[in-house]
Design an enzyme around this catalytic site. Structure first.
Site, PDB file in Angstrom:
ATOM      1  N   GLU A 269       0.809  -1.949  12.956  1.00 21.22           N
ATOM      2  CA  GLU A 269       0.861  -3.419  12.985  1.00 21.22           C
ATOM      3  C   GLU A 269       1.227  -3.975  14.359  1.00 21.22           C
ATOM      4  O   GLU A 269       1.374  -5.180  14.509  1.00 21.22           O
ATOM      5  CB  GLU A 269       1.842  -3.918  11.923  1.00 21.22           C
ATOM      6  CG  GLU A 269       1.344  -3.661  10.510  1.00 21.22           C
ATOM      7  CD  GLU A 269       2.353  -4.030   9.440  1.00 21.22           C
ATOM      8  OE1 GLU A 269       3.548  -4.168   9.772  1.00 21.22           O
ATOM      9  OE2 GLU A 269       1.952  -4.166   8.275  1.00 21.22           O
TER      10      GLU A 269
ATOM     11  N   TRP B 218       0.835  -1.212   0.000  1.00 17.32           N
ATOM     12  CA  TRP B 218       0.000   0.000   0.000  1.00 17.32           C
ATOM     13  C   TRP B 218       0.866   1.258   0.000  1.00 17.32           C
ATOM     14  O   TRP B 218       0.413   2.353  -0.263  1.00 17.32           O
ATOM     15  CB  TRP B 218      -0.979   0.001   1.185  1.00 17.32           C
ATOM     16  CG  TRP B 218      -0.352   0.298   2.539  1.00 17.32           C
ATOM     17  CD1 TRP B 218       0.668  -0.395   3.115  1.00 17.32           C
ATOM     18  CD2 TRP B 218      -0.690   1.342   3.456  1.00 17.32           C
ATOM     19  NE1 TRP B 218       0.979   0.141   4.344  1.00 17.32           N
ATOM     20  CE2 TRP B 218       0.163   1.210   4.590  1.00 17.32           C
ATOM     21  CE3 TRP B 218      -1.622   2.365   3.457  1.00 17.32           C
ATOM     22  CZ2 TRP B 218       0.104   2.074   5.686  1.00 17.32           C
ATOM     23  CZ3 TRP B 218      -1.684   3.223   4.550  1.00 17.32           C
ATOM     24  CH2 TRP B 218      -0.831   3.077   5.646  1.00 17.32           C
ATOM     25  N   ASP B 219       2.158   1.080   0.283  1.00 14.20           N
ATOM     26  CA  ASP B 219       3.107   2.187   0.278  1.00 14.20           C
ATOM     27  C   ASP B 219       3.004   2.988  -1.029  1.00 14.20           C
ATOM     28  O   ASP B 219       3.131   4.205  -1.043  1.00 14.20           O
ATOM     29  CB  ASP B 219       4.555   1.673   0.382  1.00 14.20           C
ATOM     30  CG  ASP B 219       4.803   0.767   1.568  1.00 14.20           C
ATOM     31  OD1 ASP B 219       3.855   0.112   2.017  1.00 14.20           O
ATOM     32  OD2 ASP B 219       5.955   0.685   2.018  1.00 14.20           O
TER      33      ASP B 219
HETATM   34  C1  BGC Z   1       4.782  -1.243   7.595  1.00 13.23           C
HETATM   35  C2  BGC Z   1       3.745  -1.320   6.496  1.00 13.23           C
HETATM   36  C3  BGC Z   1       4.447  -1.229   5.168  1.00 13.23           C
HETATM   37  C4  BGC Z   1       5.555  -2.260   5.035  1.00 13.23           C
HETATM   38  C5  BGC Z   1       6.376  -2.081   3.780  1.00 13.23           C
HETATM   39  C6  BGC Z   1       5.816  -2.332   7.377  1.00 13.23           C
HETATM   40  O1  BGC Z   1       6.797  -2.263   8.361  1.00 13.23           O
HETATM   41  O2  BGC Z   1       4.175  -1.410   8.844  1.00 13.23           O
HETATM   42  O3  BGC Z   1       2.820  -0.260   6.631  1.00 13.23           O
HETATM   43  O4  BGC Z   1       3.507  -1.412   4.136  1.00 13.23           O
HETATM   44  O5  BGC Z   1       6.438  -2.145   6.119  1.00 13.23           O
HETATM   45  O6  BGC Z   1       6.984  -0.822   3.761  1.00 13.23           O
END
Ligand code: BGC
Length: 768
Positions: A490, A359-360
Site C-alpha cells: 500500500e 482479504w487477510d
Molecule cells: C495491510 C493490508 C491488510 C490490513 C488489515 C494493512 O496494513 O496493508 O494488507 O489487509 O492492514 O490487516
C-alpha cells in the site's frame, strides 16, 4: 524491539511489576475472547490512569457515517464497526471509604498478570497500600467460557493484610459506552430498560440503525474464606447503569471475594423478547455448576483445542511463547461455528479496523483454520463470502461494472464496502483474487470438491467477469493492461500493471474456466443449474480468455525480474539497511508523498504472488525475486514477515527465516510496530503459524498429496506440529537428526517427504 516487559514463558503471557505506561499495551495483549465475545484486559476495579476500555460482541456492529474531506462518487456511506459493547466486568472496590485505584495507591507491589493460554484463563494479582494505610492483597481470575459462549466469569478476592477493614464490592453493568474511533461522536447504543432482580441485573440495549438487541447481564455472589455469604446488596440504577453493592467488615487475613457471572445474549441468536430469559437460563446453568466446575470446563475446552493445534518448540522459549500466543488468539477470535462471523484484523482486542473482514481472512487465516480444525470451519469462512456475493455484484455495479461482475469489498461487515480511501476502496482490487484463491486452496487441501458446484463457481464466475471488464486494451503494447491499482504494497498507489494484481487476475480467469469445463463434463446437472443462474455464454468466456492470454506483465530483461509495477526501476534503489534507523517506521516518520515516491515496500507484493503460485516458478526464479525485493521491504504491515519467512526457509536461509519468524510471532509481544495499545494483529498470527508449518515444516499439497520438507533453525532443539488432513491427524516432530510422523486415524495415508513417497500407517510412528 520496542518493549520487553512480557516475560518469556511457554504457556503464559506474563507481566510482572506495575508500570502505568504498560497498561494500554497489556490491555491488548491480555485480552480474552471466546469467538462470540471479547474483552480487553481492563481492570475490574476503578482505574483513573490511561486506559482503553473495550468489550466486543461478534457480529454486532454499527454503520458509522463516513467522514471524508472530499467526497468521491463510489465511496460507501458508512464504515460498519464492531462496537464497544456495554461493559459487564466492572467491580468497584472501596476499603474503609477509599476507592481502590492503582493510579492513586500509595504503594503497589507484586503486581502480576498471567494469561494462561493452556487454560484460557486470565489471572491478575497484586498487593497495594492505599492512601489510608490499609494494605491489601488482590487476586482476580477471569475467563470467557468456550462451552457457554454467552458467559464470562470473574472471581475477585481481597485480603486486608495489616488491619481489619470494611470492604465493599460494587459490581455493575454500564451501558454508557463509546467507541474511540467514532467518526461523528454519534451515540451507537440506545438503552431501553434496566432490570435488577435478586442477585441478577440486566440491561437491555440496541444498536441504532442496525437494531441488534443485546441483553447485558450479571449475577453476583460473595464469599468469606470460600464460604458463601448472604449479604443483601444495596441496589442502584440509572437508565443506563445497574449496580449492586456488597459490604462487609473483614478481619485482617480473611479472604473476601465476589464471583461475578456476566455476558450478553443477543438477537443474533435469540428472539428479542427472550433475551432476558436466555440470560437467566445461562445463569442458572452456570450457578449450578459453580466457579470451579466452570473453570475446569474451560480448561477442558482449551485442552481440546490444543490437542489438535499445538505447536511445540524446544530450546527457544520466546519462539514457543510467540506461536502459542498466535494459536491462542486466533481461537479466541474465531471458532468457525457461525458463518455470519469472520475474523477482524484486531479480533476482539481493539477498535482499529472496525472488527471487519479484510482479504487477510482468505490470504492468511483460511490455511490455519483449514489445517487445525475440521473442514466446516474453513468452509464457513468461504460461505461468508458466498452469502455476500450479491452485495459484491452491487458494489461493482456502483463502480460502473455490469453483467454480474463482482468486486468484493476491501473492508466489510455485511458484504457492503466500508472503506473510504479511493486508493484502497477503488484500487486495491487484488482482494478479489485472494477470495478466488481461497476456494482453490480449500479444495486443494480438503478434497471437498463439492464446494465448487455448490457455491464456489458462482463466486469464481463473478470474479472472472470483473477482471475481464477491469482490464483494458493498450494498442501501444498490443496487450491488455490493468491501470490505476494499489497492490498489496500500500506504499504505492494508482500504479499501472502491478504484477501481482495482473498475475492473480489471469489466474482467476484461468481457474474459473477450468472449473466451468470440469463441471460441464463431470457434473452436468449442476452445470445446467449454474449456467442458467449466471447466464454465461461461450462468447463471454472467449472474451475472458482473450484477456487472460494477452495480459501484460512488466518485466526487466537485465535484472530478469518481474517488476512490481511499470516504472518501478525509475526509483532510487536504496536498500532499507541504508536507511537511518530514526526514520523507521517510515509510515510514522515520513510524509505520504515521500513514501509513495520511495522504493520501500510495505509488505510482500511480487513475493505474495510467488507465495500463492509457488509451483509456477522455479526455486532459482524465486531466489532472484527474493534477492531483489526483500532488501527494499520495510515489513510495516504485520502480514509481511511471515511470507518472507516461508520463502527464506524454502531457499534454505534458515537464519533469515528464523528472524522473520520471530518478528512475526513476537510482533505484538515486543510491539515492533509501536501500536499494540490499539490492539493485537490477529490475522497476521495465522501467518506466524504458516511460518512454522509451511516455512520450516515445508508442508504443501501437491497433486492431492501431503508433502513435507522439514528444516530446523539452529536455535531450536526440536519442534512439532499437527495437521488435520482429511479427517485424520498427523503429528510431525522435527529434530536436527530427522523427522518423525505419526498418524492418528484409521486409514493409511501417503505422504511425500523430500520428494519421496511414503506410507503412514495408523498409530505407528515413522522415524526418518
Ligand atoms: C495491510 C493490508 C491488510 C490490513 C488489515 C494493512 O496494513 O496493508 O494488507 O489487509 O492492514 O490487516
Amino acid at each position: 524491539m520496542n518493549q520487553d516487559y512480557i516475560q518469556p514463558n511457554p504457556w503464559s503471557i506474563l507481566e510482572e511489576g506495575f508500570n502505568p505506561k504498560h497498561v494500554k499495551s497489556s490491555e491488548s495483549l491480555f485480552s480474552i475472547g471466546n469467538g462470540a465475545m471479547g474483552q480487553r484486559a481492563n481492570f475490574e476495579e476503578k482505574y483513573t490512569g490511561n486506559t482503553f476500555q473495550g468489550s466486543y460482541i461478534a457480529g454486532v456492529y454499527y454503520p458509522d457515517k463516513t467522514r471524508v474531506g472530499w467526497w468521491k462518487n463510489g465511496y460507501p456511506e458508512y464504515f460498519a464497526k464492531v462496537l464497544n459493547a456495554p461493559s459487564w466486568i466492572g467491580i468497584n472496590v472501596i476499603i474503609n471509604n477509599e476507592v481502590l485505584d492503582l493510579n492513586t495507591c500509595a504503594k503497589i507491589k507484586n503486581f502480576k498478570r498471567d494469561l494462561n493460554m493452556k487454560e484460557g484463563v486470565l489471572y491478575r494479582s497484586f498487593q497495594a497500600t492505599l492512601q489510608n494505610g490499609i494494605e491489601i492483597a488482590v487476586k482476580s481470575t477471569r475467563f470467557l467460557s468456550l462451552a457457554y459462549d454467552e458467559l464470562g466469569v470473574i472471581n475477585f478476592e481481597v485480603i486486608p493484610i495489616n488491619q481489619d477493614a470494611t470492604i465493599s464490592f460494587t459490581s455493575y453493568l454500564d451501558s454508557d459506552i463509546k467507541n474511540q474511533d467514532s467518526n461523528w461522536d454519534d451515540q451507537f447504543w440506545d438503552t431501553t430498560h434496566v432490570l435488577i432482580e435478586n442477585h441478577q441485573a440486566h440491561i437491555h440495549s440496541n444498536t441504532r440503525k442496525t437494531f441488534f438487541y443485546v441483553n447485558t447481564f450479571m449475577e453476583n455472589k460473595t464469599f468469606l474464606n470460600g464460604k458463601e455469604l448472604l449479604i443483601a446488596p444495596k441496589i442502584s440504577s440509572t437508565p443506563i447503569f445497574a449496580s449492586m453493592c456488597f459490604t462487609k467488615k473483614i478481619l485482617k487475613g480473611d479472604i473476601f471475594s465476589i464471583q461475578k457471572l456476566g455476558g450478553y445474549t443477543t438477537s443474533l441468536n435469540h428472539d428479542i423478547d427472550k433475551l432476558i430469559l436466555a440470560a437467566k437460563n445461562t445463569l442458572e446453568i452456570a450457578t449450578n455448576l459453580g466457579f470451579e466446575k466452570l473453570k475446569q470446563t474451560q480448561i477442558n475446552s482449551w485442552d481440546n483445542i490444543w490437542q489438535k493445534s499445538d505447536v511445540t518448540i524446544e530450546g527457544d522459549v520466546k519462539a514457543q511463547q510467540g506461536i502459542r500466543f498466535a494459536i491462542f488468539q486466533l481461537n479466541q477470535t474465531y471458532l468457525g461455528k457461525d458463518s455470519r462471523l469472520n475474523i477482524g484484523p484486531k479480533g476482539f482486542t481493539g477498535e482499529k479496523y472496525g472488527g471487519s473482514t479484510y482479504w487477510d481472512t482468505e490470504a492468511y487465516c483460511i490455511p490455519f483454520y483449514m489445517v487445525t480444525k475440521n473442514n466446516l470451519v474453513a468452509r464457513n469462512l468461504l460461505a461468508y463470502r458466498y452469502s455476500q456475493l450479491d452485495k459484491a455484484i452491487d458494489n461493482a455495479t456502483k463502480l460502473g461494472f455490469s453483467n454480474g461482475a463482482a468486486l468484493f469489498p476491501m473492508v466489510t461487515m455485511n458484504g457492503e464496502e466500508c472503506h473510504n480511501e479511493w486508493e484502497i476502496t477503488f484500487e486495491e482490487i487484488h482482494r478479489n483474487g485472494a477470495i478466488a484463491f481461497a476456494i482453490f486452496n480449500y479444495v486443494r487441501y480438503t478434497g471437498d470438491y463439492n464446494y465448487i458446484p455448490e457455491k464456489g463457481l458462482e463466486v469464481l464466475i463473478a470474479i472472472a467477469r470483473f477482471w475481464q471488464q477491469r482490464a483494458s486494451f493498450s494498442t501501444e503494447k498490443n496487450k491488455y493492461v490493468i491501470l490505476g491499482v494499489t497492490g498489496p504494497n500500500e506504499y504505492e498507489n494508482n500504479v499501472n500493471n502491478n504484477w501481482y494484481t495482473n498475475y492473480i487476475a489471469k489466474w482467476c480467469i484461468d481457474y474459473a474456466v477450468e472449473q466451468i469445463n470440469y463441471i460441464k463434463e463431470h457434473i452436468k446437472k449442476e452445470y445446467a443449474r449454474i449456467m442458467h443462474k449466471v447466464k454465461l455464454s461461450q462468447a463471454e468466456i472467449l472474451k475472458w480468455k482473450s484477456v487472460a492470454e494477452n495480459l501484460y506483465f512488466p518485466y526487466d530483461e537485465n535484472k530478469k525480474v518481474f517488476l512490481q509495477q511499470e516504472g518501478f526501476l525509475d526509483k532510487e534503489l536504496i536498500p532499507v539497511k541504508e536507511l537511518d534507523k530514526t526514520q523507521r517506521p517510515i509510515n510514522q516518520n515520513w510524509s505520504w508523498d515521500k513514501i509513495l515516491r520511495s522504493v520501500y515496500i510495505k509488505q510482500a507484493d511480487v513475493l505474495q504472488g510467488f507465495y500463492f503460485f509457488e509451483d509456477h516458478f522455479t526455486t532459482e526464479v524465486l531466489e532472484r525475486h527474493f534477492n531483489f525485493y526483500e532488501p527494499f521491504t520495510v515489513h510495516e504491515s504485520s502480514l509481511s514477515p511471515c511470507v518472507h519467512a516461508i520463502q527464506a526457509a524454502k531457499l534454505g536461509r534458515l537464519e533469515q527465516a528464523y528472524q522473520f519468524y520471530l518478528r512475526s510471532s513476537r510482533l505484538d509481544l515486543e510491539d515492533y510496530n509501536q501500536e499494540v495499545e490499539e490492539g493485537c494483529h490477529i490475522t497476521s498470527m495465522a501467518g506466524t503459524w504458516m511460518s512454522i508449518v509451511e516455512g520450516f515444516g515445508g508442508m504443501r499439497i501437491k497433486k492431492n498429496n501431503l508433502c513435507f520438507s522439514p528444516k530446523i533453525p539452529n536455535q531450536w532443539i526440536s519442534y512439532s506440529f499437527k495437521i488435520n488432513f482429511r479427517g485424520q491427524i498427523i503429528q510431525v516432530d522435527v529434530t536436527k537428526e530427522g523427522s518423525t510422523f505419526e498418524l492418528h486415524g484409521n486409514t493409511p495415508i501417503e505422504i511425500v517427504l523430500h520428494k519421496k513417497t511414503l506410507t503412514l500407517n495408523p498409530n505407528k510412528k515413522m522415524i526418518l
